[in-house]
Design a protein around this motif. Sequence first.
Motif, PDB file in Angstrom:
ATOM      1  N   LYS A  40       0.959  -1.168   0.085  1.00 45.27           N
ATOM      2  CA  LYS A  40       0.239  -0.328   0.209  1.00 45.27           C
ATOM      3  C   LYS A  40       1.354   1.362   0.028  1.00 45.27           C
ATOM      4  O   LYS A  40       0.421   2.908  -0.935  1.00 45.27           O
ATOM      5  N   THR A  41       1.676   1.239   0.814  1.00 44.77           N
ATOM      6  CA  THR A  41       2.612   1.983   0.726  1.00 44.77           C
ATOM      7  C   THR A  41       3.761   2.339  -0.418  1.00 44.77           C
ATOM      8  O   THR A  41       3.570   3.511  -0.845  1.00 44.77           O
TER       9      THR A  41
ATOM     10  N   GLN B 254       2.449   1.209  -2.887  1.00 44.83           N
ATOM     11  CA  GLN B 254       1.416   2.162  -4.322  1.00 44.83           C
ATOM     12  C   GLN B 254       1.571   3.566  -4.609  1.00 44.83           C
ATOM     13  O   GLN B 254       1.001   4.332  -4.776  1.00 44.83           O
ATOM     14  N   THR B 255       1.420   4.184  -3.164  1.00 46.95           N
ATOM     15  CA  THR B 255       0.931   5.798  -2.806  1.00 46.95           C
ATOM     16  C   THR B 255       2.334   6.415  -3.261  1.00 46.95           C
ATOM     17  O   THR B 255       1.594   7.623  -3.899  1.00 46.95           O
TER      18      THR B 255
END
Length: 272
Positions: free
Chosen positions: A231-232, A234-235
């Motif tokens: 998730k990190t 992807q950000t």
Amino acid sequence: MSKIEGVIMDWAGTAVDFGCFAPVNVFVDIFKNAGIEVTMEEARGPMGMLKIDHIRAMLSMPRVSGLWENKYGRSFDEEDVKRLYAEFEPALMASLSEYTDPIPGVIETVQELRSQGLKIGSTTGYTSSMMEVVISGAKNKGYGPDHVVTPDDTNSYGRPYPYMIYRNMEELKLSASWKVVKVGDTASDIQEGIQAGVWSVGVAVGSSEMGLTEAEYQELSESEKEAAITKTRQTFMQHGADFTIQTMSELPQLIERINGMLAEGKRPGCKG
């Protein structure tokens, strides 16, 4: 020769202060004192910016702005920003020395990069007076870059402006922006690197973007860690990062990869 000459690292959340908690807690507290309950996510959103700019950005968030108007019957103004910052700075200074531990792997990574002849610069969202505390604490624990630039050195033009990176390049005699790697843990770090024309890299574990303490991270299952890292990353990629790494320990190998890309004539932004 087409090789990386220097790495410019962020401080909190990248080199020291796992999870970047020193400023976040203070942002939450000063808004609470003003009668506004902000979330940790809102407090982290503008992380990496000059801290007075960070407060201004928080006040500009639709939900926070609405809460302010409901409480005070008007929109926030610049005097409100200054009052909040006047409370923020001494509160941060009082606790900052407790948040100077190097993030695992950073000291060893910097040693390896230096052994390869690379220079190590740094930029930050902290002021020079704040950095005096952080630099001293980190140095006593084994970490110190070759150069530090704060927004005070660039007429308060902090991230996402590229000027702190350029000051590092000048001081460290780095010959071209495409021979420089910027590593950080926030969206504003990524944007700073992009606007400077350097290779922009986001580091996931220990980052403000992930927002976990070291103990919280270690308590996760392997699948939970993988999900948080993904998730990190992807950000960071959504904000334009050239690359992401899981930890700083992966940086030397990434630089080897970038050197191969440079030899092929590729430059930052090519997504190679």
